[in-house]
Structure formats: C-alpha cells, structure tokens
Design a protein around this motif. Structure first.
Motif, PDB file in Angstrom:
ATOM      1  N   ARG A  20       0.552  -1.132  -0.090  1.00  0.00           N
ATOM      2  CA  ARG A  20       0.127  -0.169   0.087  1.00  0.00           C
ATOM      3  C   ARG A  20       0.918   1.303   0.028  1.00  0.00           C
ATOM      4  O   ARG A  20       0.653   2.192  -0.766  1.00  0.00           O
ATOM      5  CB  ARG A  20      -0.976  -0.045   1.173  1.00  0.00           C
ATOM      6  CG  ARG A  20      -2.083  -0.828   1.047  1.00  0.00           C
ATOM      7  CD  ARG A  20      -3.219  -0.457  -0.014  1.00  0.00           C
ATOM      8  NE  ARG A  20      -3.397   0.719   0.230  1.00  0.00           N
ATOM      9  CZ  ARG A  20      -4.869   1.056   0.409  1.00  0.00           C
ATOM     10  NH1 ARG A  20      -5.780  -0.053   0.782  1.00  0.00           N
ATOM     11  NH2 ARG A  20      -5.241   2.286   0.416  1.00  0.00           N
ATOM     12  N   ASP A  24       0.098   3.620  -2.971  1.00  0.00           N
ATOM     13  CA  ASP A  24      -0.368   4.772  -2.950  1.00  0.00           C
ATOM     14  C   ASP A  24       0.326   5.983  -3.483  1.00  0.00           C
ATOM     15  O   ASP A  24      -0.020   7.067  -4.029  1.00  0.00           O
ATOM     16  CB  ASP A  24      -0.268   5.211  -1.350  1.00  0.00           C
ATOM     17  CG  ASP A  24      -1.684   4.516  -0.910  1.00  0.00           C
ATOM     18  OD1 ASP A  24      -2.594   3.716  -1.354  1.00  0.00           O
ATOM     19  OD2 ASP A  24      -1.812   4.409   0.524  1.00  0.00           O
ATOM     20  N   PRO A 122      -3.230   0.044  -7.139  1.00  0.00           N
ATOM     21  CA  PRO A 122      -3.554   1.021  -6.814  1.00  0.00           C
ATOM     22  C   PRO A 122      -4.715   1.801  -7.503  1.00  0.00           C
ATOM     23  O   PRO A 122      -5.513   2.662  -6.811  1.00  0.00           O
ATOM     24  CB  PRO A 122      -2.363   2.072  -6.847  1.00  0.00           C
ATOM     25  CG  PRO A 122      -1.455   1.409  -8.010  1.00  0.00           C
ATOM     26  CD  PRO A 122      -1.644  -0.045  -7.836  1.00  0.00           C
ATOM     27  N   ASP A 125      -7.773   0.134  -6.233  1.00  0.00           N
ATOM     28  CA  ASP A 125      -7.786   0.027  -4.779  1.00  0.00           C
ATOM     29  C   ASP A 125      -8.078  -1.534  -4.560  1.00  0.00           C
ATOM     30  O   ASP A 125      -8.970  -1.737  -3.537  1.00  0.00           O
ATOM     31  CB  ASP A 125      -8.740   0.855  -4.129  1.00  0.00           C
ATOM     32  CG  ASP A 125      -8.176   1.222  -2.709  1.00  0.00           C
ATOM     33  OD1 ASP A 125      -7.160   0.814  -2.458  1.00  0.00           O
ATOM     34  OD2 ASP A 125      -9.074   1.591  -1.936  1.00  0.00           O
TER      35      ASP A 125
END
Length: 288
Positions: A20, A24, A122, A125
């Motif tokens: 993550r 991100d 990403p 998600d």
C-alpha cells in the motif's frame, strides 16, 4: 542463534502495508505528475520504481530490521532465513505510457520458499493477500480460482521474463509458445503487468497463465496467489541436465523461474495449455 519465526498473520499485515505504501505513491504519481523515465528497446526505467521501492522498504525495515530485502531496483540487501522479494512497480511500461494497469508486489520467502505475498493495484484499490496453507483474500474476502468458460472461449495471459526477451534464442522460443497457446484459446493477453494477471487468475477471471522464464520479482508473489487459490499448475525445467522436459506437479519449493510455468483453474484447461506450450518448445530450449 536461530532467527525468530514471526507470526505469518503479522507478516501478512506488514506485507499489505508495504505494498500500500508503494502503491499509494504510484497512484498519486500516475495522476498528478509528469512521468520521468528512461526508455529502452525492451524495458523502461522510471524514477517512480525507485521511489515506490524506497517506501516499501521503509515499511519492511521498520517491522523487521533483520530481514533481507531483494528489490528489483536496489538488488539484495542483508541475508537470513527471511527474505522479502519486492517488485515496486510491476508494469512500468504501462505506467510510463499512461496505461492504467500496474501493481506493487512483495513476497516473503522463508528458507527460499514463498510464505506470504501481497499484490496491490492502486487504481482500482484492490489488494490480494496469500499465506501459505492459508488461502487467498481479495480486499479481505476469501477467493479461489473457478471458471465455467471453456478454453476456446477463454483468455490466457502470456508472461515472458525480461532476460528472455533480451535473448534472441529465448525470444524466438517464447514467440512459438505464444503462438501455440493462442491456438488453444479465444485470446492471449500480454499486459506487461503480470501481477495484475495473477490476480485475475486467482479469482477465475481468466482461464490460464503461461510464463516462460519469468522474472523472480513478480513470479514469487504470483505463484503463491495461484497455489493458495487452488489453481492447477505445472512446472517444466528447461535447463536441468538430463531432464527430459517431463512436467511434474509443482512442489512447494519449485515455482518455475528459468523454466516454463503453466497454470489454469482446472486440470482439463491445464493439460491443454501444457501440451501446447511444451509442444512448441519441442526440445529446442533445453540447453539454456
């Protein structure tokens, strides 16, 4: 003193945080920044790869400072029973070209065997997590590979490792394998983001994946997803001395790097893909 064994559930949580952290950053960079990259004939190197890897490594080192890290950008750092194989940006060519298909991935090896893997896409998600003998989850929900489509109606991913692409002989063999596989299914896709394809395979959205001499950085993570999603798979050793090329069930410590890896949601599809792929190789690539 033998290295302490961390809780696999904690390893999985750290792996999720790590991908993550990288993903991100990639999402923001993809949407908001001009892409800085070096374009070669066979590959692209983006500044985003290094930046994402640094963020992933920070999470790992904070949780497990004694663990080794093998990053695609930085190489191997440290040694020990536990090693994190990191692909910070799987799909750099897509990222640099503005194509929304890429992911961050890590796989934790224990004594060289995949134990935990995490893949994060990403833009949608989406997080895939796999733990040896613990199954696969997608955004926290268990999943497994199931597909009712026949192979002639289906889609198969074809993956070739970068070293093979750069080698004239291996590249020619890969082209023959791809052609043979395409004759068995509706469509072969070359997305240049294998971890995205591994997620599709693990959830039954595609009917197979054939990897020829794949790169370790995404392959470790992907094969554990496949294993824990009950994907049928076979490995063919292309370089072993005296190996006759016979396909054997994929043992826990063999994942097909430097060889041929074939996977499908069920045995019938697997057998058809395996026969096509090995028939195309036909002994010409056994010497490496």
């Amino acid at each position: 003193m033998r290295e302490a064994s961390p809780d696999p559930a904690v390893l999985e949580a750290v792996a999720a945080r790590a991908v993550r952290a990288g993903g991100d950053y990639l999402r923001r960079a993809f949407r908001d920044q001009e892409i800085e990259a070096e374009y070669g004939t066979h590959d692209v190197k983006s500044a985003a790869d290094e930046a994402a890897e640094a963020r992933i490594a920070d999470v790992i080192e904070d949780a497990y400072p004694d663990h080794a890290i093998h990053g695609e950008e930085s190489g191997r750092n440290g040694e020990g029973r536990y090693e994190w194989v990191v692909d910070p940006l799987d799909g750099t060519n897509n990222f640099a070209a503005g194509l929304p298909s890429f992911a961050s991935a890590v796989c934790v090896l224990r004594d060289g065997r995949p134990l935990v893997s995490a893949v994060y896409e990403p833009l949608p998600d989406t997080t895939y997590l796999a733990r040896r003998d613990g199954g696969v989850t997608v955004d926290g929900e268990p999943t497994r590979a199931e597909s009712d489509r026949s192979l002639p109606q289906g889609t198969v991913s074809f993956v070739v490792g970068l070293p093979a692409v750069r080698d004239e002989t291996h590249r020619a063999t890969a082209e023959r394998v791809e052609c043979a596989v395409s004759a068995e299914c509706k469509r072969v896709i070359n997305t240049w983001s294998p971890c995205v394809d591994w997620g599709l395979l693990a959830t039954g959205h595609i009917e197979g994946l054939v990897a020829y001499r794949p790169d370790v950085y995404e392959h470790y993570a992907g094969t554990l997803l496949a294993r824990e999603a009950d994907v049928e798979r076979r490995v063919v050793d292309l370089d072993g001395e005296g190996d006759d090329g016979a396909a054997e069930p994929d043992p826990a410590d063999e994942i097909g790097v430097d060889g041929l890896y074939v996977a499908a949601p069920d045995r019938e599809k697997l057998d058809d893909l395996l026969a096509a792929a090995t028939g195309a190789i036909d002994g010409v690539d056994r010497s490496g």
